[in-house]
Write an enzyme that holds these catalytic residues in place. Structure first.
Site, short mmCIF file in Angstrom:
data_model
loop_
_atom_site.label_atom_id
_atom_site.label_comp_id
_atom_site.label_asym_id
_atom_site.label_seq_id
_atom_site.Cartn_x
_atom_site.Cartn_y
_atom_site.Cartn_z
N ASP A 72 -7.51 -9.40 -10.08
CA ASP A 72 -5.89 -9.20 -10.33
C ASP A 72 -6.20 -7.56 -11.91
OD1 ASP A 72 -6.74 -11.04 -12.13
OD2 ASP A 72 -4.73 -11.58 -12.66
N HIS A 73 -7.74 -8.03 -12.04
CA HIS A 73 -8.43 -5.84 -12.72
C HIS A 73 -9.41 -5.16 -12.95
CE1 HIS A 73 -5.71 -9.07 -16.60
NE2 HIS A 73 -6.04 -9.50 -15.49
N HIS A 160 -12.72 -16.98 -20.96
CA HIS A 160 -12.02 -16.75 -20.15
C HIS A 160 -12.90 -16.62 -18.52
CE1 HIS A 160 -8.44 -15.76 -17.30
NE2 HIS A 160 -8.95 -14.59 -16.31
N HIS A 405 -6.41 -19.80 -20.26
CA HIS A 405 -6.04 -18.49 -20.43
C HIS A 405 -6.13 -19.81 -21.63
CE1 HIS A 405 -5.53 -15.19 -17.73
NE2 HIS A 405 -5.02 -16.49 -16.43
#
Ligand SMILES: [Zn+2]
Length: 476
Positions: A72-73, A160, A405
């Site tokens: 997603d990044h 992370h 997170h």
């Protein structure tokens, strides 16, 4: 969309605004343009999974910074570099680049399976696009500063996953900090996120967990191992859907240690643990190579035992489930993490009719994904190969977060230390993001009307935030 404001800083998201997925943010200031991340949305496919690239002229981007390798990044980067008019420079850390290569190769493979030759045109990019883009990606070391035509930027540890970075960007006298995804809790192998020594005027920060609180790490670990232990002693199978690389390695460190401590009962193949991923072998070599970028405790372990802590005694690798003898209890870590398709989905469909089995979700599940749906404990789930076939769901479903997170308290402590007077929230579904905004505004209510007033923004995709220094206004 409005024209860039000549004096102000303009921020807007092409993805990841009031949602988790397809992160991509644009910053414009005094004629410079910076793009932050280029992800896909895991709940959609093909072009629908992309950020809204049509809404912006990508040829104007000077630099593109990728915070970490999660899909997603980073997964739309080959599309941006090979299939659009983008011609800026791209930067990421060394481990991100190393993992990105194998991860996206797998992504191309998985997303091109099952399509007819015509449907293959829906693929965002090919293997060739991926290799060509790879050679043009530049790397940056942690704590080093690059200068590209007057845009300075520095990478800091973000926790992370391995290689994840926060970027502090200097545009003239203005400093902007982009956290990407970050964690502050010390884990088994990563350095946690750091506070950059220089203050920032603008903070772009994730809001995944909103105002929620995590249980302390030790009690989460205990809960995890106990749930798994009791399921396998009843003869059940445990399915842990994981993203192939990153948090999966942290879970393996926990399970391998627990199995060693309970060797008589679980060890020596009595209850096998499998890591099922096309990337299993590759990931080993990457994690071996970058032990020097991990935290002190894992480096010490590495030095003391002289063996690699990522060589697991109790875990075997499975490339596919054809070679898997499914007899008796077992623990299976299988990709992908949101059960969209592939290995983890096949095993879910095989195991979910049996009540003594368990699906244990440890990652963040995006809205619209099977993992998110499963947490509602539905009676049936649709088969991925034939949506008209329903499969009864009787297995237990549990969620314990190891997503790495920050929770509310960790996030607010960090935000206070950054001391930015403009906070832009990204990477969160509308409700948790809205609650975080309210909590931040009340936390900083004493600054209201003063020179140091803290402003908090939660823009939707393609909605401008324009910051005038000094003085602030928002354009929607
Ligand atoms: Zn992430």
């Amino acid at each position: 969309m409005e024209q860039p404001n000549p004096t102000g800083l303009r921020f807007f998201s092409l993805g990841g605004g009031n949602e988790v997925g397809r992160s991509c943010h644009i910053l414009q200031y005094k004629g410079k343009t910076i793009m932050l991340d280029a992800g896909v949305h895991p709940a959609y496919q093909g072009l629908a999974s992309l950020p809204f690239y049509d809404e912006f002229d990508l040829s104007t981007v000077d630099i593109l910074l990728i915070s970490h390798f999660h899909l997603d990044h980073a997964a739309s980067l080959p599309y941006v570099m090979q299939r659009t008019n983008f011609n800026g420079r791209v930067f990421m850390t060394h481990p991100t680049k190393a993992i990105y290569r194998w991860l996206l190769k797998d992504f191309v493979r998985v997303t091109s399976i099952g399509g007819s030759p015509n449907e293959k045109d829906d693929n965002l990019y090919t293997d060739e696009d991926l290799s060509e883009s790879f050679d043009r990606i530049e790397t940056i070391d942690y704590h080093s500063t690059m200068d590209v035509n007057g845009i300075k930027f520095t990478a800091f540890h973000a926790g992370h996953v391995l290689g994840a970075a926060m970027f502090q960007i200097e545009l003239g006298s203005l400093r902007v900090l982009f956290t990407g995804d970050y964690s502050r809790e010390l884990d088994r192998h990563l350095n946690s996120a750091e506070i950059p020594p220089l203050a920032s005027d603008v903070l772009i920060v994730e809001s995944t967990f909103g105002t929620a609180t995590h249980e302390p790490r030790l009690s989460r670990e205990k809960k995890l191992t106990q749930l798994i232990h009791s399921t396998v002693t009843k003869g059940g199978r445990v399915l842990m859907p994981v993203f192939a690389l990153g948090r999966a390695q942290e879970l393996m460190l926990i399970l391998d240690e627990y199995w060693s401590h309970n060797e008589e009962e679980l060890g020596n193949g009595q209850v096998p643990i499998y890591y099922a991923s096309n990337l299993a072998k590759r990931s080993m070599s990457v994690f071996q190579t970058y032990v020097n970028m991990m935290n002190d405790s894992i480096r010490k372990k590495f030095r003391d035992s002289k063996t690699n802590p990522f060589i697991f005694k109790n875990i075997s690798y499975l490339k596919n489930i054809d070679s898997f003898q499914d007899f008796g209890p077992s623990v299976m870590l299988a990709a992908p993490g949101m059960l969209q398709n592939g290995l983890s989905r096949d095993l879910l469909e095989k195991w979910c009719p049996e009540p003594k089995n368990m699906v244990l979700i440890t990652g963040y599940s995006v809205e619209g994904s099977m993992a998110k749906y499963l947490m509602l404990e539905p009676e049936n789930i649709p088969s991925v190969n034939n949506p008209e076939v329903n499969i009864p769901r009787r297995c237990q479903v549990e969620e314990i977060s190891f997503a790495a997170h920050v929770d509310f308290q960790e996030n607010i402590d960090f935000i206070e230390q950054i001391r930015a007077s403009n906070i832009i929230l990204v990477h969160g579904e509308s409700n948790p993001m809205g609650r975080l905004k309210s909590a931040l505004l009340s936390n900083f209510s004493s600054t209201k009307g003063t020179e140091d007033e803290v402003h908090v923004f939660n823009p939707r995709n393609c909605a401008d935030v324009i910051l005038e220094f000094k003085g602030v206004k928002v354009a929607k």
